[in-house]
Scaffold this active site. Structure first.
Site, PDB file in Angstrom:
ATOM      1  N   SER A 153       0.866  -1.190   0.000  1.00  0.00           N
ATOM      2  CA  SER A 153       0.000   0.000   0.000  1.00  0.00           C
ATOM      3  C   SER A 153       0.898   1.234   0.000  1.00  0.00           C
ATOM      4  CB  SER A 153      -0.856   0.009   1.273  1.00  0.00           C
ATOM      5  OG  SER A 153      -1.454   1.280   1.467  1.00  0.00           O
ATOM      6  N   TYR A 166      -2.876  -1.095  10.471  1.00  0.00           N
ATOM      7  CA  TYR A 166      -2.808  -1.323   9.015  1.00  0.00           C
ATOM      8  C   TYR A 166      -1.475  -0.814   8.451  1.00  0.00           C
ATOM      9  CZ  TYR A 166      -4.233  -1.194   4.076  1.00  0.00           C
ATOM     10  OH  TYR A 166      -4.310  -1.371   2.713  1.00  0.00           O
TER      11      TYR A 166
HETATM   12  P1  NAD Z   1     -11.484  -6.035  -0.470  1.00  0.00           P
HETATM   13  O1  NAD Z   1     -12.078  -5.929   0.868  1.00  0.00           O
HETATM   14  O2  NAD Z   1     -12.342  -5.870  -1.669  1.00  0.00           O
HETATM   15  O3  NAD Z   1     -10.715  -7.425  -0.629  1.00  0.00           O
HETATM   16  C1  NAD Z   1      -9.988  -8.016   0.402  1.00  0.00           C
HETATM   17  C2  NAD Z   1      -9.966  -9.498   0.161  1.00  0.00           C
HETATM   18  O4  NAD Z   1      -9.198 -10.135   1.207  1.00  0.00           O
HETATM   19  C3  NAD Z   1     -11.362 -10.113   0.181  1.00  0.00           C
HETATM   20  O5  NAD Z   1     -11.460 -11.004  -0.896  1.00  0.00           O
HETATM   21  C4  NAD Z   1     -11.382 -10.849   1.496  1.00  0.00           C
HETATM   22  O6  NAD Z   1     -12.250 -11.955   1.474  1.00  0.00           O
HETATM   23  C5  NAD Z   1      -9.929 -11.271   1.621  1.00  0.00           C
HETATM   24  N1  NAD Z   1      -9.579 -11.675   2.966  1.00  0.00           N
HETATM   25  C6  NAD Z   1      -9.735 -10.994   4.128  1.00  0.00           C
HETATM   26  N2  NAD Z   1      -9.310 -11.737   5.155  1.00  0.00           N
HETATM   27  C7  NAD Z   1      -8.866 -12.905   4.643  1.00  0.00           C
HETATM   28  C8  NAD Z   1      -8.294 -14.073   5.202  1.00  0.00           C
HETATM   29  N3  NAD Z   1      -8.114 -14.208   6.518  1.00  0.00           N
HETATM   30  N4  NAD Z   1      -7.935 -15.083   4.370  1.00  0.00           N
HETATM   31  C9  NAD Z   1      -8.146 -14.976   3.028  1.00  0.00           C
HETATM   32  N5  NAD Z   1      -8.682 -13.894   2.452  1.00  0.00           N
HETATM   33  C10 NAD Z   1      -9.033 -12.873   3.254  1.00  0.00           C
HETATM   34  O7  NAD Z   1     -10.292  -4.972  -0.487  1.00  0.00           O
HETATM   35  P2  NAD Z   1      -9.194  -4.634  -1.591  1.00  0.00           P
HETATM   36  O8  NAD Z   1      -9.124  -3.177  -1.667  1.00  0.00           O
HETATM   37  O9  NAD Z   1      -9.404  -5.410  -2.830  1.00  0.00           O
HETATM   38  O10 NAD Z   1      -7.866  -5.116  -0.845  1.00  0.00           O
HETATM   39  C11 NAD Z   1      -6.958  -6.060  -1.397  1.00  0.00           C
HETATM   40  C12 NAD Z   1      -5.557  -5.735  -0.931  1.00  0.00           C
HETATM   41  O11 NAD Z   1      -5.164  -4.467  -1.455  1.00  0.00           O
HETATM   42  C13 NAD Z   1      -5.403  -5.638   0.595  1.00  0.00           C
HETATM   43  O12 NAD Z   1      -4.172  -6.229   0.985  1.00  0.00           O
HETATM   44  C14 NAD Z   1      -5.368  -4.139   0.827  1.00  0.00           C
HETATM   45  O13 NAD Z   1      -4.664  -3.808   1.996  1.00  0.00           O
HETATM   46  C15 NAD Z   1      -4.644  -3.686  -0.419  1.00  0.00           C
HETATM   47  N6  NAD Z   1      -4.825  -2.262  -0.732  1.00  0.00           N
HETATM   48  C16 NAD Z   1      -6.045  -1.766  -1.112  1.00  0.00           C
HETATM   49  C17 NAD Z   1      -6.155  -0.412  -1.418  1.00  0.00           C
HETATM   50  C18 NAD Z   1      -7.442   0.203  -1.863  1.00  0.00           C
HETATM   51  O14 NAD Z   1      -7.488   1.432  -1.998  1.00  0.00           O
HETATM   52  N7  NAD Z   1      -8.487  -0.547  -2.129  1.00  0.00           N
HETATM   53  C19 NAD Z   1      -5.035   0.418  -1.323  1.00  0.00           C
HETATM   54  C20 NAD Z   1      -3.823  -0.114  -0.920  1.00  0.00           C
HETATM   55  C21 NAD Z   1      -3.727  -1.452  -0.636  1.00  0.00           C
END
Ligand code: NAD
Length: 268
Positions: A153, A166
């Site tokens: 991130s 986080y």
């Molecule tokens: P999201 O909530 O849509 O997806 C998160 C996914 O992680 C879901 O599929 C959920 O089921 C899964 N998950 C959660 N706990 C779990 C576990 N214990 N075992 C297996 N799967 C699990 O959110 P996203 O935005 O798609 O996030 C995906 C990644 O991207 C994360 O690591 C998040 O920190 C990172 N991220 C997102 C953003 C953003 O702006 N959306 C920015 C920076 C980083």
């Protein structure tokens, strides 16, 4: 038209039923990889991604595993090896937030985020690395013995009050990724991170769900748009390909300029 191919390669994407993970899974499949869609308790939703990949002529299956649970992670790899024999690409994507001011943060909120965002990436990377080292390079598939892509991130470098758990997990992912990359490079294993900025997914719905919140968010993004899962998906697929064969041990930020300290644009 993409100029590279992941044909014949097997990929595991954690948390692939939603958001960025789903976007990554679809792009990997588009490039020719077979994709294991990992989820936790979202079988029916994960199956939709499997069906979408199959409808486009690709191959995928879904598997429940909590990435912070060692036995469940090992069972997931065992199933993947039973079906497809080996792994070529791991995308360590699963993650969540449990937001709180520091003074109100419970130990449970702290540990949940560290367990899933950091320990979960360790467990999945360790199993992948064991297999990459055992099998080595397969010339006709890829120049590398394996690729590990960690979803970090912008908060691996931007401190984030109200989200200390986080931001700490992502700072940890950065050093874990670099240390793994250093250790694994002699085995021809590449390890890289993607540092997304604001991507429109359920995790940050509060930041884009209303016109007011979206406008406030856009003040942090010089490129003036929120990112989409397919932006990250395309980068992940390219990073997994041999076109990125000399990239290891670094984070590629994909953030519309969020890490450019936009508050200083008008002289601070
Ligand atoms: P999201 O909530 O849509 O997806 C998160 C996914 O992680 C879901 O599929 C959920 O089921 C899964 N998950 C959660 N706990 C779990 C576990 N214990 N075992 C297996 N799967 C699990 O959110 P996203 O935005 O798609 O996030 C995906 C990644 O991207 C994360 O690591 C998040 O920190 C990172 N991220 C997102 C953003 C953003 O702006 N959306 C920015 C920076 C980083």
């Amino acid at each position: 038209m993409i100029t590279y191919s992941l044909q014949g390669q097997n990929a595991l994407v954690t948390g692939a039923d939603s958001g960025i993970g789903k976007g990554v899974a679809l792009e990997l499949a588009k490039a020719g990889a077979r994709v294991l869609i990992n989820h936790v308790d979202a079988q029916e939703i994960a199956q939709l991604t499997v069906d979408e990949i199959a409808a486009a002529g690709g191959e995928a299956f879904e598997f429940h595993a909590d990435v912070s649970n060692e036995a469940e992670v090992q069972a997931m790899y065992a199933e993947m090896f039973k079906r497809w024999g080996t792994i070529d690409i791991l995308v360590n994507n699963a993650g969540l937030q449990r937001d709180s001011r520091l003074v109100d943060m419970t130990l449970e909120q702290w540990q949940t985020v560290i367990n899933i965002n950091l320990t979960g990436q360790f467990l999945c990377a360790r199993e992948a690395a064991r297999e990459f080292i055992r099998r080595g390079v397969v010339e006709k598939r890829s120049k590398a013995a394996g690729k590990i892509i960690c979803m970090s991130s912008v908060h691996e470098v931007i401190p984030w009050g109200g989200h200390v758990n986080y931001a700490t997990s992502k700072g940890g992912v950065m050093m874990m990724m670099k240390s793994m990359a250093q250790e694994l490079a002699p085995h021809k294993i590449r390890v890289v991170s993607i540092g997304p900025g604001a991507i429109q997914t359920p995790i940050n719905h509060g930041a884009w769900g209303t016109p007011e919140s979206l406008n406030k968010l856009l003040t942090l993004i010089p490129y003036n748009r929120i990112g989409q899962p397919e932006d990250i998906g395309r980068l992940a697929a390219w990073l997994a390909s041999d076109e990125a064969d000399y990239i290891t041990g670094t984070t590629i930020f994909m953030d519309g300029g969020m890490t450019l300290y936009p508050g200083f644009a008008d002289n601070g």
